[in-house]
Scaffold this motif. Sequence first.
Motif, PDB file in Angstrom:
ATOM      1  N   VAL A   1      47.967  49.332  31.517  1.00 59.46           N
ATOM      2  CA  VAL A   1      47.584  47.922  31.571  1.00 59.46           C
ATOM      3  C   VAL A   1      46.230  47.800  32.260  1.00 59.46           C
ATOM      4  O   VAL A   1      45.973  48.461  33.275  1.00 59.46           O
ATOM      5  CB  VAL A   1      48.645  47.102  32.333  1.00 59.46           C
ATOM      6  CG1 VAL A   1      48.201  45.653  32.491  1.00 59.46           C
ATOM      7  CG2 VAL A   1      49.975  47.163  31.600  1.00 59.46           C
ATOM      8  N   VAL A   2      45.361  46.945  31.715  1.00 53.78           N
ATOM      9  CA  VAL A   2      44.039  46.720  32.305  1.00 53.78           C
ATOM     10  C   VAL A   2      43.831  45.221  32.515  1.00 53.78           C
ATOM     11  O   VAL A   2      44.563  44.381  31.984  1.00 53.78           O
ATOM     12  CB  VAL A   2      42.914  47.294  31.422  1.00 53.78           C
ATOM     13  CG1 VAL A   2      42.979  48.812  31.389  1.00 53.78           C
ATOM     14  CG2 VAL A   2      42.990  46.718  29.999  1.00 53.78           C
ATOM     15  N   SER A   3      42.817  44.917  33.317  1.00 57.03           N
ATOM     16  CA  SER A   3      42.465  43.534  33.639  1.00 57.03           C
ATOM     17  C   SER A   3      41.042  43.300  33.144  1.00 57.03           C
ATOM     18  O   SER A   3      40.082  43.524  33.875  1.00 57.03           O
ATOM     19  CB  SER A   3      42.574  43.322  35.153  1.00 57.03           C
ATOM     20  OG  SER A   3      42.243  42.000  35.514  1.00 57.03           O
TER      21      SER A   3
ATOM     22  N   ASP B   1      50.959  36.727  38.695  1.00 59.18           N
ATOM     23  CA  ASP B   1      50.720  37.878  37.819  1.00 59.18           C
ATOM     24  C   ASP B   1      51.285  39.153  38.435  1.00 59.18           C
ATOM     25  O   ASP B   1      51.845  39.138  39.536  1.00 59.18           O
ATOM     26  CB  ASP B   1      49.228  38.022  37.487  1.00 59.18           C
ATOM     27  CG  ASP B   1      48.376  38.439  38.683  1.00 59.18           C
ATOM     28  OD1 ASP B   1      48.934  38.726  39.766  1.00 59.18           O
ATOM     29  OD2 ASP B   1      47.141  38.479  38.551  1.00 59.18           O
ATOM     30  N   ILE B   2      51.146  40.280  37.724  1.00 60.34           N
ATOM     31  CA  ILE B   2      51.747  41.531  38.194  1.00 60.34           C
ATOM     32  C   ILE B   2      51.048  42.090  39.423  1.00 60.34           C
ATOM     33  O   ILE B   2      51.561  43.012  40.060  1.00 60.34           O
ATOM     34  CB  ILE B   2      51.776  42.591  37.081  1.00 60.34           C
ATOM     35  CG1 ILE B   2      50.350  43.000  36.671  1.00 60.34           C
ATOM     36  CG2 ILE B   2      52.571  42.105  35.888  1.00 60.34           C
ATOM     37  CD1 ILE B   2      50.306  44.194  35.730  1.00 60.34           C
ATOM     38  N   TYR B   3      49.872  41.545  39.774  1.00 56.14           N
ATOM     39  CA  TYR B   3      49.167  41.982  40.977  1.00 56.14           C
ATOM     40  C   TYR B   3      49.547  41.127  42.187  1.00 56.14           C
ATOM     41  O   TYR B   3      49.074  41.365  43.290  1.00 56.14           O
ATOM     42  CB  TYR B   3      47.650  41.924  40.751  1.00 56.14           C
ATOM     43  CG  TYR B   3      47.182  42.807  39.622  1.00 56.14           C
ATOM     44  CD1 TYR B   3      46.926  44.158  39.830  1.00 56.14           C
ATOM     45  CD2 TYR B   3      47.009  42.290  38.336  1.00 56.14           C
ATOM     46  CE1 TYR B   3      46.513  44.979  38.778  1.00 56.14           C
ATOM     47  CE2 TYR B   3      46.597  43.108  37.289  1.00 56.14           C
ATOM     48  CZ  TYR B   3      46.351  44.441  37.511  1.00 56.14           C
ATOM     49  OH  TYR B   3      45.941  45.256  36.479  1.00 56.14           O
ATOM     50  N   GLY B   4      50.388  40.121  41.958  1.00 60.95           N
ATOM     51  CA  GLY B   4      50.842  39.268  43.055  1.00 60.95           C
ATOM     52  C   GLY B   4      49.997  38.028  43.271  1.00 60.95           C
ATOM     53  O   GLY B   4      50.294  37.236  44.175  1.00 60.95           O
TER      54      GLY B   4
ATOM     55  N   ARG C   1      40.064  39.418  38.234  1.00 64.69           N
ATOM     56  CA  ARG C   1      40.013  40.705  37.548  1.00 64.69           C
ATOM     57  C   ARG C   1      40.340  41.830  38.530  1.00 64.69           C
ATOM     58  O   ARG C   1      39.933  41.816  39.683  1.00 64.69           O
ATOM     59  CB  ARG C   1      38.620  40.915  36.942  1.00 64.69           C
ATOM     60  CG  ARG C   1      38.527  42.134  36.036  1.00 64.69           C
ATOM     61  CD  ARG C   1      37.140  42.283  35.427  1.00 64.69           C
ATOM     62  NE  ARG C   1      37.105  43.402  34.505  1.00 64.69           N
ATOM     63  CZ  ARG C   1      35.999  43.836  33.919  1.00 64.69           C
ATOM     64  NH1 ARG C   1      34.836  43.231  34.167  1.00 64.69           N
ATOM     65  NH2 ARG C   1      36.023  44.867  33.097  1.00 64.69           N
ATOM     66  N   HIS C   2      41.056  42.824  38.044  1.00 63.08           N
ATOM     67  CA  HIS C   2      41.428  43.977  38.882  1.00 63.08           C
ATOM     68  C   HIS C   2      40.977  45.272  38.230  1.00 63.08           C
ATOM     69  O   HIS C   2      40.807  45.340  37.028  1.00 63.08           O
ATOM     70  CB  HIS C   2      42.953  44.013  39.079  1.00 63.08           C
ATOM     71  CG  HIS C   2      43.466  42.877  39.917  1.00 63.08           C
ATOM     72  ND1 HIS C   2      43.612  42.947  41.292  1.00 63.08           N
ATOM     73  CD2 HIS C   2      43.827  41.619  39.565  1.00 63.08           C
ATOM     74  CE1 HIS C   2      44.079  41.799  41.751  1.00 63.08           C
ATOM     75  NE2 HIS C   2      44.222  40.973  40.717  1.00 63.08           N
TER      76      HIS C   2
END
Length: 297
Positions: free
Chosen positions: A198-200, A269-272, A296-297
């Motif tokens: 998975v990418v951002s 989101d999945i990054y919290g 963006r991560h």
Amino acid sequence: MLGTASAVIAVGVLAYLVMALLPGRNNGAVPAAATPLATTQVKATTAGGTGTPTAAASPTRSPTPTGTATTTSARPSPTATTPPPQKPATTSPAGRLQPNTTHQGVATAYEAGNGDGACLFGPSPDLMIAAMNTTDYETSKACGAYVLVRAANGKSITVRITNECPLPCAPGQLDLSQQAFAKLADLKVGRLPITWSVVSPSTSDTISIRYKTGSSRYWCAVQAIGHRNPIAELEIRTAAGWRQLPRTSYNYFVSADGSGCGGAIRLTDIYGERLTIDAVAVRPNVVQPTGVQFARH
């Protein structure tokens, strides 16, 4: 004769008295009788074990061994009898699509049409899309995720998940649109070994909200569209506070009793990261822009 006999008797009596009075005469008799008695008592106590021996009779039966054994067995051991507390197992809201995780599988190809699929996003603006296998699709948690696909031949492409690939698609498998597969290899290859994660990505789009057809203040289903990162949770604000809605396999979050429908919405989101969107009116099947987007991560 009588006088002689008397003299002999007198001498004998005198000799007996002299011998009786000699020093140390009785020392041998008393110990000979006492020693066996004392020895017998000690042996009986030691063998039977029913009495409580005195220190003099049995100095070897010390309470020390018993005390040591009891203390050793009673002393807590942090590694054996008292293990450190374990943290309860938890399931991440992100599910199987964890950040910074590489998956292995194969890529196949399908005719994507206009790009619509099980995620119910509608027609796609481009066909760089893919269908996720059922295991990793995980009740639509993969919907909207951007996935970087790397082929064994060194080529790579980023696709967006808009569909589900049912069995026999195996865990790790991606069914790419024919247009996306062609970027990696000739369609005649059929099956291509890949890795993906998975990418951002960079995007100028913002998130939109859409209520499903049939939604009202008594029942509603809501979905997010155009999110940069996969959605882990969707909550709506009710009179009692924030309420997390269950997610369906067709990528809508449902309030079965209508609680919170038309109110504020909170996305995680999945990054919290958590975004709060002001009240969104219940307008079935209308895409309503929000003007917000995940980092963006």
